[in-house]
Design an enzyme around this catalytic site. Structure first.
Site, PDB file in Angstrom:
ATOM      1  N   HIS A 213      -2.038   9.807   8.763  1.00 37.31           N
ATOM      2  CA  HIS A 213      -1.964   8.345   9.043  1.00 37.31           C
ATOM      3  C   HIS A 213      -0.488   8.358   8.964  1.00 37.31           C
ATOM      4  CE1 HIS A 213      -3.947   4.739   9.976  1.00 37.31           C
ATOM      5  NE2 HIS A 213      -4.107   4.342   8.856  1.00 37.31           N
TER       6      HIS A 213
ATOM      7  N   ASN B 206      -1.884  -1.582   7.137  1.00 41.01           N
ATOM      8  CA  ASN B 206      -2.956  -2.907   7.971  1.00 41.01           C
ATOM      9  C   ASN B 206      -1.930  -4.171   7.812  1.00 41.01           C
ATOM     10  OD1 ASN B 206      -4.755  -0.776   7.926  1.00 41.01           O
ATOM     11  ND2 ASN B 206      -5.928  -1.822   6.316  1.00 41.01           N
TER      12      ASN B 206
ATOM     13  N   ASP C 259       0.116   7.471  14.330  1.00 38.41           N
ATOM     14  CA  ASP C 259      -1.174   8.470  14.680  1.00 38.41           C
ATOM     15  C   ASP C 259      -2.118   7.782  15.706  1.00 38.41           C
ATOM     16  OD1 ASP C 259      -1.912   6.538  12.368  1.00 38.41           O
ATOM     17  OD2 ASP C 259      -3.755   7.550  12.422  1.00 38.41           O
TER      18      ASP C 259
END
Length: 190
Positions: free
Chosen positions: A24, A71, A96
């Site tokens: 990530h 996020n 990613d």
């Protein structure tokens, strides 16, 4: 004298050692490679991100790693774009991508977020989807492994080599894109 064009290069990832070099964090790893390549040695905290600045071949580049977690990356990205007066067509986001094979990258302009919460946050905060994306392929998780566990895990063995290959190619693609535009970059890297 004309002012240099400014490009904001944002690598997406999560801050903290527990996330370091996970799938990530492909964006963070790519920005670190760019910093090394461009000789950026000084990072400062501003607008909720770590930033490093450099002049390169007539362009002013701002490298950024949002520190707000994936996020909520949109907040720092919007703040920095406003601070540096960077329009979305001069924003390059590196992230990613599950739907691309490990070790490969894709470069595009605009598009959706494909469920990627970092991209969703940027779309929401900027109010547009029209900015450059350099997508580092990480492939899909094996078997029934949950996506969250997969993206937050460290690639091992061959996967580690492919991950390094993708971030290296992504760093090359970013600089190529700034100099040569989207069409040539896609021909060379996609």
């Amino acid at each position: 004298m004309a002012m240099a064009e400014t490009f904001m290069i944002v690598g997406l990832g999560n801050p903290g050692d527990e996330y370091s070099h996970t799938r990530h964090n492909a964006g963070f790893d790519t920005v670190d490679l760019l910093a090394e390549e461009l000789g950026v040695r000084y990072w400062k905290t501003e607008g909720g991100a770590l930033t490093g600045k450099v002049s390169w071949r007539g362009f002013d580049l701002v490298l950024a790693k949002p520190q707000s977690y994936m996020n909520t990356s949109g907040g720092p990205v919007k703040t920095l774009c406003n601070s540096y007066k960077v329009t979305p067509d001069h924003l390059i986001v590196i992230h990613d991508e599950l739907d691309i094979d490990p070790g490969t990258i894709r470069v595009k302009f605009g598009g959706g977020h494909a469920g990627h919460n970092g991209l969703r946050s940027i779309c929401d905060k900027l109010g547009t989807r029209d900015w450059f994306r350099v997508r580092c392929g990480i492939g899909r998780p094996p078997g029934r492994m949950p996506v969250a566990d997969y993206v937050l895990s460290l690639p091992k063995n061959d996967a580690k080599d492919l991950f390094a290959q993708a971030t290296q190619r992504a760093s090359e693609a970013v600089l190529f894109l700034i100099q040569n535009g989207l069409e040539k970059t896609q021909q060379n890297f996609n």
